[in-house]
Structure formats: structure tokens, C-alpha cells
Write an enzyme that holds these catalytic residues in place. Structure first.
Site, PDB file in Angstrom:
ATOM      1  N   TYR A 156       0.841  -1.209   0.000  1.00 10.55           N
ATOM      2  CA  TYR A 156       0.000   0.000   0.000  1.00 10.55           C
ATOM      3  C   TYR A 156       0.878   1.262   0.000  1.00 10.55           C
ATOM      4  O   TYR A 156       0.674   2.165  -0.817  1.00 10.55           O
ATOM      5  CB  TYR A 156      -0.920  -0.041   1.223  1.00 10.55           C
ATOM      6  CG  TYR A 156      -1.972   1.042   1.256  1.00 10.55           C
ATOM      7  CD1 TYR A 156      -3.141   0.925   0.505  1.00 10.55           C
ATOM      8  CD2 TYR A 156      -1.822   2.182   2.045  1.00 10.55           C
ATOM      9  CE1 TYR A 156      -4.123   1.919   0.542  1.00 10.55           C
ATOM     10  CE2 TYR A 156      -2.791   3.168   2.095  1.00 10.55           C
ATOM     11  CZ  TYR A 156      -3.940   3.029   1.349  1.00 10.55           C
ATOM     12  OH  TYR A 156      -4.905   4.017   1.385  1.00 10.55           O
ATOM     13  N   LYS A 160       1.155   4.078  -3.069  1.00  6.65           N
ATOM     14  CA  LYS A 160       0.766   5.479  -2.872  1.00  6.65           C
ATOM     15  C   LYS A 160       1.963   6.421  -3.088  1.00  6.65           C
ATOM     16  O   LYS A 160       1.809   7.518  -3.627  1.00  6.65           O
ATOM     17  CB  LYS A 160       0.161   5.670  -1.481  1.00  6.65           C
ATOM     18  CG  LYS A 160      -1.158   4.909  -1.268  1.00  6.65           C
ATOM     19  CD  LYS A 160      -2.258   5.355  -2.220  1.00  6.65           C
ATOM     20  CE  LYS A 160      -3.618   4.768  -1.841  1.00  6.65           C
ATOM     21  NZ  LYS A 160      -4.703   5.189  -2.753  1.00  6.65           N
TER      22      LYS A 160
HETATM   23  N1  LIG Z   1     -10.226   5.153   4.377  1.00  6.43           N
HETATM   24  C1  LIG Z   1      -8.979   5.486   4.697  1.00  6.43           C
HETATM   25  O1  LIG Z   1      -8.581   5.378   5.869  1.00  6.43           O
HETATM   26  C2  LIG Z   1      -8.063   6.062   3.672  1.00  6.43           C
HETATM   27  C3  LIG Z   1      -6.926   6.771   4.093  1.00  6.43           C
HETATM   28  C4  LIG Z   1      -6.042   7.301   3.154  1.00  6.43           C
HETATM   29  C5  LIG Z   1      -6.304   7.116   1.800  1.00  6.43           C
HETATM   30  N2  LIG Z   1      -7.415   6.419   1.405  1.00  6.43           N
HETATM   31  C6  LIG Z   1      -7.627   6.233  -0.029  1.00  6.43           C
HETATM   32  O2  LIG Z   1      -8.847   6.841  -0.386  1.00  6.43           O
HETATM   33  C7  LIG Z   1      -9.424   6.147  -1.491  1.00  6.43           C
HETATM   34  C8  LIG Z   1     -10.862   5.780  -1.182  1.00  6.43           C
HETATM   35  O3  LIG Z   1     -10.883   4.990  -0.014  1.00  6.43           O
HETATM   36  P1  LIG Z   1     -12.225   4.635   0.802  1.00  6.43           P
HETATM   37  O4  LIG Z   1     -11.813   4.568   2.216  1.00  6.43           O
HETATM   38  O5  LIG Z   1     -13.348   5.524   0.397  1.00  6.43           O
HETATM   39  O6  LIG Z   1     -12.475   3.133   0.270  1.00  6.43           O
HETATM   40  P2  LIG Z   1     -13.806   2.248   0.193  1.00  6.43           P
HETATM   41  O7  LIG Z   1     -13.342   0.828   0.195  1.00  6.43           O
HETATM   42  O8  LIG Z   1     -14.803   2.686   1.231  1.00  6.43           O
HETATM   43  O9  LIG Z   1     -14.376   2.618  -1.252  1.00  6.43           O
HETATM   44  C9  LIG Z   1     -13.594   2.338  -2.389  1.00  6.43           C
HETATM   45  C10 LIG Z   1     -14.479   2.220  -3.610  1.00  6.43           C
HETATM   46  O10 LIG Z   1     -13.629   1.868  -4.716  1.00  6.43           O
HETATM   47  C11 LIG Z   1     -14.240   0.831  -5.442  1.00  6.43           C
HETATM   48  N3  LIG Z   1     -13.232   0.019  -6.102  1.00  6.43           N
HETATM   49  C12 LIG Z   1     -12.260  -0.737  -5.540  1.00  6.43           C
HETATM   50  N4  LIG Z   1     -11.586  -1.428  -6.476  1.00  6.43           N
HETATM   51  C13 LIG Z   1     -12.129  -1.082  -7.687  1.00  6.43           C
HETATM   52  C14 LIG Z   1     -11.878  -1.478  -9.021  1.00  6.43           C
HETATM   53  N5  LIG Z   1     -10.954  -2.406  -9.322  1.00  6.43           N
HETATM   54  N6  LIG Z   1     -12.617  -0.931 -10.012  1.00  6.43           N
HETATM   55  C15 LIG Z   1     -13.589  -0.039  -9.714  1.00  6.43           C
HETATM   56  N7  LIG Z   1     -13.898   0.355  -8.456  1.00  6.43           N
HETATM   57  C16 LIG Z   1     -13.166  -0.156  -7.443  1.00  6.43           C
HETATM   58  C17 LIG Z   1     -15.011   0.016  -4.407  1.00  6.43           C
HETATM   59  O11 LIG Z   1     -16.053  -0.756  -5.000  1.00  6.43           O
HETATM   60  C18 LIG Z   1     -15.536   1.100  -3.474  1.00  6.43           C
HETATM   61  O12 LIG Z   1     -16.806   1.585  -3.865  1.00  6.43           O
HETATM   62  C19 LIG Z   1      -8.512   4.940  -1.744  1.00  6.43           C
HETATM   63  O13 LIG Z   1      -7.615   5.247  -2.793  1.00  6.43           O
HETATM   64  C20 LIG Z   1      -7.764   4.782  -0.439  1.00  6.43           C
HETATM   65  O14 LIG Z   1      -6.505   4.157  -0.614  1.00  6.43           O
HETATM   66  C21 LIG Z   1      -8.296   5.899   2.306  1.00  6.43           C
END
Ligand SMILES: NC(=O)c1ccc[n+]([C@@H]2O[C@H](COP(=O)([O-])OP(=O)(O)OC[C@H]3O[C@@H](n4cnc5c(N)ncnc54)[C@H](O)[C@@H]3O)[C@@H](O)[C@H]2O)c1
Length: 250
Positions: A156, A160
Site C-alpha cells: 500500500y 501510494k
Molecule cells: N479510508 C482510509 O482510511 C483512507 C486513508 C487514506 C487514503 N485512502 C484512499 O482513499 C481512497 C478511497 O478509499 P475509501 O476509504 O473511500 O475506500 P472504500 O473501500 O470505502 O471505497 C472504495 C471504492 O472503490 C471501489 N473500487 C475498488 N476497487 C475497484 C476497481 N478495481 N474498479 C472499480 N472500483 C473499485 C469500491 O467498489 C468502493 O466503492 C482509496 O484510494 C484509499 O486508498 C483511504
């Protein structure tokens, strides 16, 4: 007279990936409420009905972003539907957490494919439209894991950090076309993805290390996107905006 509605997006077209849940859904809701037409892309087919409920004209597209060769067709579909493309938010991401000595190649490859390769090639396909228009805004959702080591996050963190440097190269080459490319790097955000790993005692220990004492909300991340895609942010490019309540400053 100055226009004080700095964030208005009337007439603009956006793509948001991972739009069915969490941060992507919050970004889609905010951009739609600001007037943008939003193409909401997700592998979850619920995104189609979710798009129909948005305040502006939005389009839900069911697509698996691991299919890299389909990125140009995805961009074409949006341009054919709405006539242009102003904003791309690469938000979809996955987290497969394993200790460094146990990382499987399958998890490593899957993580880099969705978190790094897909946003890069979707940006490339979008960039071909935006350079013609001489305007564009690309925002990539990275993570605090792009700048610090987190236990069990080898793939991860690598994905990133790669996304941040890829965004800088895109920014350097596309700036002359009026296109900006930036990253946002949140701390833990209260979404399904965030809660899957950061819950219970582990979450409380993490919060204790964050100066503001809490995790971020999806709406706080969406607000930062609204700023970076605004016309007023045209001087900001190649930046990695860290939204972590101060976690990485101490
Ligand atoms: N939640 C956290 O703590 C956090 C922290 C830092 C960064 N992020 C980043 O923020 C972004 C969103 O995270 P989130 O927490 O909302 O995640 P989440 O899992 O709640 O939502 C992610 C969405 O992406 C979709 N998705 C995943 N793989 C896919 C694919 N192959 N094709 C199409 N759609 C796909 C999923 O179906 C889901 O609807 C990500 O890039 C994550 O790495 C999240």
C-alpha cells in the site's frame, strides 16, 4: 466584480472513480451539488442508481479499473455523453495488509494495479482530451502512507508513494496545457476501508498519535478536492496535500 462563488462547477464535467462508497461517494455528492456533471465509476453496479439520485445530471458507470486497456474507452464514453472532460478524481483504491515477510506477490500486484497503474493510465487517457481543451484538473487520492512507513502496509505504501511521484511527472509535462495534477494524502478516514483495519484498540492508539485526536471524515477530503479543482487553484500543481490532523508532523 469578483465572483465569490469560488467553487461553482456549472458546465464542468468530472469523473470520480470508486464513487459508490466512502470518500468517492462524498466527492461525487459535493461536485454534483456544486453543479458539475459527474461520471461516477465503480465496480459495484449500485453506482448506476446512486448516480440517478444526485442533484445534477450524473452518470453511473460500472467498470473494473483493473482492465487497463479499457481506460481510453471509459474516457470516450464520458466525453460522448457530456461533450467534454474537465476534472478527473482517481479515488478508487484497495488495501491488502500483510507483514513485510509475508507479502504475497498476488496482493502486491493487485495493490499496484488498482492504486498506481489504473490512475496513471486513466490520467493518460483523460490528459489526451484535456490537452485538446487546454484545461484540466486531475486529483489523485494517495494517503499519508505515501510519505511514512506504516506496519503491514508495504504494498500500500509503495503504491501510494508511486502515485505521488507519477502525479508530479504528469504535472510537469501537462502544466503548459492548463492542466494541474495534485495528490491528496489523508490519514485514516472513517469509511469501510478505513474501519476494516483501524478499529478497536488499534484505532484508539492511532488516534492518540494524531494531534487533533481523531480520524478524518470523507466530507473533509471532498472539500479539499473542491479547492484543488477550482479555477483559483490553477497555480497549485505537483503538490501532495497531506490531510492528517498533524500525524506526520511529529
Ligand atoms: N479510508 C482510509 O482510511 C483512507 C486513508 C487514506 C487514503 N485512502 C484512499 O482513499 C481512497 C478511497 O478509499 P475509501 O476509504 O473511500 O475506500 P472504500 O473501500 O470505502 O471505497 C472504495 C471504492 O472503490 C471501489 N473500487 C475498488 N476497487 C475497484 C476497481 N478495481 N474498479 C472499480 N472500483 C473499485 C469500491 O467498489 C468502493 O466503492 C482509496 O484510494 C484509499 O486508498 C483511504
Amino acid at each position: 466584480m469578483t465572483n465569490h462563488n469560488l467553487f461553482n462547477l456549472d458546465g464542468q464535467v468530472a469523473i470520480v472513480t470508486g464513487a459508490s462508497a466512502g470518500i468517492g461517494l462524498a466527492i461525487s455528492e459535493l461536485l454534483s451539488s456544486l453543479g458539475a456533471k459527474v461520471a461516477m465509476v465503480d465496480k459495484n453496479p449500485d453506482v448506476v442508481t446512486q448516480a440517478e439520485k444526485m442533484p445534477s445530471h450524473c452518470l453511473g458507470i460500472t467498470a473494473d479499473l483493473s482492465e487497463i486497456d479499457k481506460m481510453p474507452a471509459l474516457i470516450d464514453r464520458v466525453v460522448n455523453t457530456f461533450g467534454r472532460l474537465d476534472i478527473l478524481v482517481n479515488n478508487a483504491g484497495i488495501g491488502i495488509l500483510e507483514p513485510v515477510l509475508e507479502v504475497k506477490q498476488q496482493s502486491w500486484d493487485a495493490t499496484l494495479l488498482i492504486n498506481l497503474t489504473a490512475p496513471y493510465f486513466l490520467s493518460q487517457a483523460a490528459g489526451k482530451v484535456m490537452t485538446q481543451q487546454k484545461y484540466g484538473r486531475i486529483v489523485n487520492i494517495a494517503s499519508q502512507a505515501s510519505v511514512i512507513a506504516l506496519e503491514n502496509h508495504a504494498a500500500y505504501c509503495t503504491s501510494k508513494a508511486g502515485l505521488v511521484i507519477a502525479s508530479k511527472v504528469l504535472a510537469a509535462e501537462l502544466g503548459k496545457y492548463g492542466i494541474t495534477v495534485n495528490c491528496i494524502s489523508p490519514t485514516v478516514v472513517e469509511t469501510e476501508l478505513g474501519k476494516r483495519y483501524w478499529h478497536g484498540e488499534r484505532a484508539e492508539e492511532m488516534k492518540a498519535k494524531i494531534p487533533v485526536g481523531r480520524f478524518a471524515t470523507p466530507e473533509e477530503i471532498a472539500s479539499a478536492v473542491a479547492y484543488l479543482i477550482s479555477k483559483q487553484a490553477g497555480i497549485i500543481t505537483g503538490e501532495n496535500m497531506i490531510i492528517d490532523g498533524g500525524y506526520t508532523i511529529i
